[in-house]
Design a protein around this motif. Sequence first.
Motif, PDB file in Angstrom:
ATOM      1  N   MET A   1       0.692  -1.241  -0.366  1.00 17.17           N
ATOM      2  CA  MET A   1       0.105   0.267   0.130  1.00 17.17           C
ATOM      3  C   MET A   1       0.979   0.854   0.152  1.00 17.17           C
ATOM      4  SD  MET A   1      -3.331   0.007   2.416  1.00 17.17           S
ATOM      5  CE  MET A   1      -2.814   0.272   3.872  1.00 17.17           C
ATOM      6  N   THR A   2       0.646   1.942  -0.752  1.00 18.10           N
ATOM      7  CA  THR A   2       1.610   2.818  -0.916  1.00 18.10           C
ATOM      8  C   THR A   2       0.805   4.323  -0.226  1.00 18.10           C
ATOM      9  OG1 THR A   2       0.904   3.534  -3.549  1.00 18.10           O
ATOM     10  CG2 THR A   2       3.033   2.924  -2.809  1.00 18.10           C
ATOM     11  N   ALA A   3       1.759   4.445   0.738  1.00 14.80           N
ATOM     12  CA  ALA A   3       1.018   6.284   1.492  1.00 14.80           C
ATOM     13  C   ALA A   3       1.237   7.558   0.482  1.00 14.80           C
ATOM     14  CB  ALA A   3       1.515   6.378   2.850  1.00 14.80           C
ATOM     15  N   THR A   4       0.335   8.605   1.028  1.00 12.51           N
ATOM     16  CA  THR A   4       0.356  10.531   0.742  1.00 12.51           C
ATOM     17  C   THR A   4       0.400  10.285   0.047  1.00 12.51           C
ATOM     18  OG1 THR A   4       2.945   9.784   1.386  1.00 12.51           O
ATOM     19  CG2 THR A   4       1.977   9.766   3.435  1.00 12.51           C
ATOM     20  N   LEU A   5      -0.429  10.749  -0.775  1.00  5.24           N
ATOM     21  CA  LEU A   5      -1.030  11.211  -2.220  1.00  5.24           C
ATOM     22  C   LEU A   5      -0.887  12.933  -1.830  1.00  5.24           C
ATOM     23  CD1 LEU A   5      -2.054   9.343  -4.760  1.00  5.24           C
ATOM     24  CD2 LEU A   5      -0.076   9.474  -4.571  1.00  5.24           C
ATOM     25  N   PRO A   6      -0.150  13.938  -1.994  1.00  3.33           N
ATOM     26  CA  PRO A   6      -0.583  14.823  -1.155  1.00  3.33           C
ATOM     27  C   PRO A   6      -0.913  15.948  -2.471  1.00  3.33           C
ATOM     28  CG  PRO A   6       1.664  14.962  -1.908  1.00  3.33           C
ATOM     29  CD  PRO A   6       1.324  13.558  -2.006  1.00  3.33           C
ATOM     30  N   THR A   7      -2.420  16.488  -2.615  1.00  2.00           N
ATOM     31  CA  THR A   7      -2.850  17.454  -3.493  1.00  2.00           C
ATOM     32  C   THR A   7      -3.261  18.991  -3.183  1.00  2.00           C
ATOM     33  OG1 THR A   7      -5.253  17.019  -2.589  1.00  2.00           O
ATOM     34  CG2 THR A   7      -4.081  15.421  -4.326  1.00  2.00           C
ATOM     35  N   PHE A  19      -3.652  13.441   2.604  1.00  2.00           N
ATOM     36  CA  PHE A  19      -2.269  11.948   2.736  1.00  2.00           C
ATOM     37  C   PHE A  19      -3.343  10.786   2.777  1.00  2.00           C
ATOM     38  CE2 PHE A  19      -1.106  16.507   3.384  1.00  2.00           C
ATOM     39  CZ  PHE A  19       0.255  16.625   2.938  1.00  2.00           C
ATOM     40  N   VAL A  20      -3.578  10.516   2.326  1.00  2.00           N
ATOM     41  CA  VAL A  20      -4.057   8.357   2.461  1.00  2.00           C
ATOM     42  C   VAL A  20      -3.781   8.112   1.673  1.00  2.00           C
ATOM     43  CG1 VAL A  20      -6.198   9.287   2.991  1.00  2.00           C
ATOM     44  CG2 VAL A  20      -6.068   9.272   1.079  1.00  2.00           C
ATOM     45  N   PRO A  21      -3.568   6.395   1.785  1.00  2.00           N
ATOM     46  CA  PRO A  21      -3.386   5.467   1.256  1.00  2.00           C
ATOM     47  C   PRO A  21      -4.309   5.081  -0.331  1.00  2.00           C
ATOM     48  CG  PRO A  21      -3.613   4.087   3.214  1.00  2.00           C
ATOM     49  CD  PRO A  21      -4.232   6.249   3.182  1.00  2.00           C
ATOM     50  N   GLU A  22      -3.609   4.793  -1.698  1.00  2.00           N
ATOM     51  CA  GLU A  22      -4.010   5.294  -3.146  1.00  2.00           C
ATOM     52  C   GLU A  22      -5.673   4.898  -2.503  1.00  2.00           C
ATOM     53  OE1 GLU A  22      -2.062   4.734  -6.544  1.00  2.00           O
ATOM     54  OE2 GLU A  22      -0.795   4.549  -5.139  1.00  2.00           O
ATOM     55  N   THR A  23      -6.095   3.950  -2.213  1.00  2.00           N
ATOM     56  CA  THR A  23      -6.920   2.941  -1.984  1.00  2.00           C
ATOM     57  C   THR A  23      -8.188   3.278  -1.861  1.00  2.00           C
ATOM     58  OG1 THR A  23      -6.080   1.988   0.432  1.00  2.00           O
ATOM     59  CG2 THR A  23      -6.215   0.750  -1.248  1.00  2.00           C
ATOM     60  N   LEU A  24      -7.818   4.640  -0.468  1.00  2.00           N
ATOM     61  CA  LEU A  24      -8.279   5.958  -0.338  1.00  2.00           C
ATOM     62  C   LEU A  24      -8.979   6.600  -1.071  1.00  2.00           C
ATOM     63  CD1 LEU A  24      -8.950   5.686   3.799  1.00  2.00           C
ATOM     64  CD2 LEU A  24     -10.162   5.252   2.238  1.00  2.00           C
ATOM     65  N   MET A  25      -8.278   6.809  -1.515  1.00  2.00           N
ATOM     66  CA  MET A  25      -8.474   8.322  -3.404  1.00  2.00           C
ATOM     67  C   MET A  25      -9.777   7.721  -3.778  1.00  2.00           C
ATOM     68  SD  MET A  25      -6.364  10.479  -1.913  1.00  2.00           S
ATOM     69  CE  MET A  25      -6.038  11.796  -3.184  1.00  2.00           C
ATOM     70  N   PRO A  26     -10.029   6.668  -4.081  1.00  2.00           N
ATOM     71  CA  PRO A  26     -11.773   7.004  -4.595  1.00  2.00           C
ATOM     72  C   PRO A  26     -13.222   7.103  -3.747  1.00  2.00           C
ATOM     73  CG  PRO A  26     -10.414   5.189  -4.964  1.00  2.00           C
ATOM     74  CD  PRO A  26     -10.036   5.913  -4.375  1.00  2.00           C
ATOM     75  N   ALA A  27     -12.816   6.619  -2.436  1.00  2.00           N
ATOM     76  CA  ALA A  27     -13.835   6.930  -1.375  1.00  2.00           C
ATOM     77  C   ALA A  27     -13.602   8.302  -0.802  1.00  2.00           C
ATOM     78  CB  ALA A  27     -13.509   6.267  -0.138  1.00  2.00           C
ATOM     79  N   LEU A  28     -12.713   9.225  -1.197  1.00  2.00           N
ATOM     80  CA  LEU A  28     -12.253  10.726  -1.403  1.00  2.00           C
ATOM     81  C   LEU A  28     -13.391  11.402  -1.651  1.00  2.00           C
ATOM     82  CD1 LEU A  28      -9.471  11.307   1.209  1.00  2.00           C
ATOM     83  CD2 LEU A  28     -11.320  11.255   1.899  1.00  2.00           C
ATOM     84  N   GLY A 291       3.161  18.610  10.543  1.00  2.00           N
ATOM     85  CA  GLY A 291       3.304  16.828  10.345  1.00  2.00           C
ATOM     86  C   GLY A 291       1.923  16.091   9.557  1.00  2.00           C
ATOM     87  N   VAL A 292       2.344  15.517   9.452  1.00  2.00           N
ATOM     88  CA  VAL A 292       0.650  14.708   8.843  1.00  2.00           C
ATOM     89  C   VAL A 292      -0.011  13.369   9.937  1.00  2.00           C
ATOM     90  CG1 VAL A 292       0.283  12.761   7.465  1.00  2.00           C
ATOM     91  CG2 VAL A 292       1.329  15.353   6.578  1.00  2.00           C
ATOM     92  N   LEU A 293      -0.984  13.653  10.046  1.00  2.00           N
ATOM     93  CA  LEU A 293      -1.297  13.082  11.369  1.00  2.00           C
ATOM     94  C   LEU A 293      -3.025  11.966  10.103  1.00  2.00           C
ATOM     95  CD1 LEU A 293      -0.914  10.604  13.767  1.00  2.00           C
ATOM     96  CD2 LEU A 293      -1.866  12.350  15.471  1.00  2.00           C
ATOM     97  N   HIS A 294      -3.651  10.747  10.459  1.00  2.00           N
ATOM     98  CA  HIS A 294      -4.934  10.903  10.098  1.00  2.00           C
ATOM     99  C   HIS A 294      -5.142  11.808   8.069  1.00  2.00           C
ATOM    100  CE1 HIS A 294      -5.469   9.803  14.895  1.00  2.00           C
ATOM    101  NE2 HIS A 294      -4.991   8.801  13.428  1.00  2.00           N
ATOM    102  N   GLY A 295      -4.317  11.738   8.015  1.00  2.00           N
ATOM    103  CA  GLY A 295      -4.993  12.268   6.687  1.00  2.00           C
ATOM    104  C   GLY A 295      -4.343  13.305   6.162  1.00  2.00           C
ATOM    105  N   THR A 296      -4.212  14.398   6.716  1.00  2.00           N
ATOM    106  CA  THR A 296      -4.228  16.041   7.055  1.00  2.00           C
ATOM    107  C   THR A 296      -2.553  16.645   7.531  1.00  2.00           C
ATOM    108  OG1 THR A 296      -5.532  17.911   7.617  1.00  2.00           O
ATOM    109  CG2 THR A 296      -5.108  16.411   9.052  1.00  2.00           C
ATOM    110  N   LYS A 297      -2.216  17.949   6.834  1.00  2.00           N
ATOM    111  CA  LYS A 297      -1.042  18.482   7.786  1.00  2.00           C
ATOM    112  C   LYS A 297      -0.936  19.186   8.425  1.00  2.00           C
ATOM    113  CE  LYS A 297       1.974  18.858   4.532  1.00  2.00           C
ATOM    114  NZ  LYS A 297       3.265  20.040   3.879  1.00  2.00           N
TER     115      LYS A 297
END
Length: 409
Positions: A1-7, A19-28, A291-297
């Motif tokens: 699982m690759t982590a952290t795709l900043p947009t 900043f989430v695993p790629e698997t969650l990007m479609p859900a977001l 820092g990044v915690l739980h998907g946000t900076k």
Amino acid sequence: MTATLPTIKGKFGPYGGQFVPETLMPALAELEEAYETAKADLDFQARFEHLLKTYVGRPTPLTYAGRLTKHLGGAKIYIKREDLAHTGAHKINNALGQALLAQRMGKQRIVAETGAGQHGVGSATACALLGLECIVYMGDVDIARQRPNVFRMQLAGTEVRPVSSGSRTLKDAINEAIRDWVTNVETTHYLLGSVLGPHPYPTMVRDFQSVIGREARAQILEAEGRLPDLLIACVGGGSNAIGLFHSFIEDQGVEMLGVEAGGSGIQSGRHAARFAPPPANGETGVEAKLGVLHGTKSYVLQTPDGQIAETHSISAGLDYPSVGPEHAWLRDQERAGYTYATDDEALAGVKILSEMEGIIPALESAHAVAEVVKRAPAMPKDSIIIVNLSGRGDKDLDTIMRELGTGVS
Ligand SMILES: *Cc1c(COP(=O)(O)O)cnc(C)c1O
């Protein structure tokens, strides 16, 4: 699982993002799209407002605290009464909004995390109302100090899953809820409880909570014919504070102050004051860094080797190592200020509000009351403070009795 795709999505200056695993990007992406559509849908908004009115009991009152005002001898103090919202705290506003959204998205299963238990209760309640399945993750430590709330969730038909990893509090419960969401993303909505997490959560939760400030603004204009000078609210993740602040951000004359958990004091290193300057001698080693915690900076309390610090507060709801990205941004711009109250000051806040006004605040909200006690006396008598009473103290009575003793004078 690759982590952290900043947009660039959902950025508040340098803060926020995804900043989430790629698997969650479609859900977001799905959530963002659903939220944007719902926001523009008058039927959805009308349904939300109808339930806020007929189920939550909104608008909550704005109470003039006459005796406290007189006692402190300065600014006029008004209390925004989120303690009177159904289930006893502001959390229900957001829980209901997101549960309605989940239903609209065709998701029948809700996962949520909880610290103080108030968001768990809010989620359990909204799910009971709408007939959704609900699972709440909660740290062992919080389960022990918030027993009545655990039972309330269970009564509403929610499954409470204990979390025994890490510091066994809110941060660890969020980890577990995210893990569940990643696994069951097709059927499940993650009902996040504060202005944290990846975009669109910080914006969406703020929008659902901004009813607090919209009401307070209209209520103070009616009571005093003018805007307040100062808004004060406690800051855990920051949802009750941003909920109050949001409608006043354009009003430069209105000062805004967030109060974090000072715990046993900044020197002790046992606190959750992410914005407090570290002690000059650097003794505790605990310091808030970007820092990044739980998907946000945002700012995150860390140890010298970059581990997430263990936080402490007498109030479970403020016991979190990071803070909503919009608050970090408001602080950078000097639009809002941030300070802290210690456990002892919060307990004194409980006592004074109970004695002077007959209102027992939640330990979280008592941090805001403590700041009123510090600020009001030095302000002119014709100035106005609105303090957000984010919740009622019933859930904390055991802790309060233990700390203050039963012989309250
Ligand atoms: C959860 C909670 C808080 C802290 O959360 P925010 O997102 O910072 O508002 C404050 N007060 C009460 C009563 C709570 O339940």
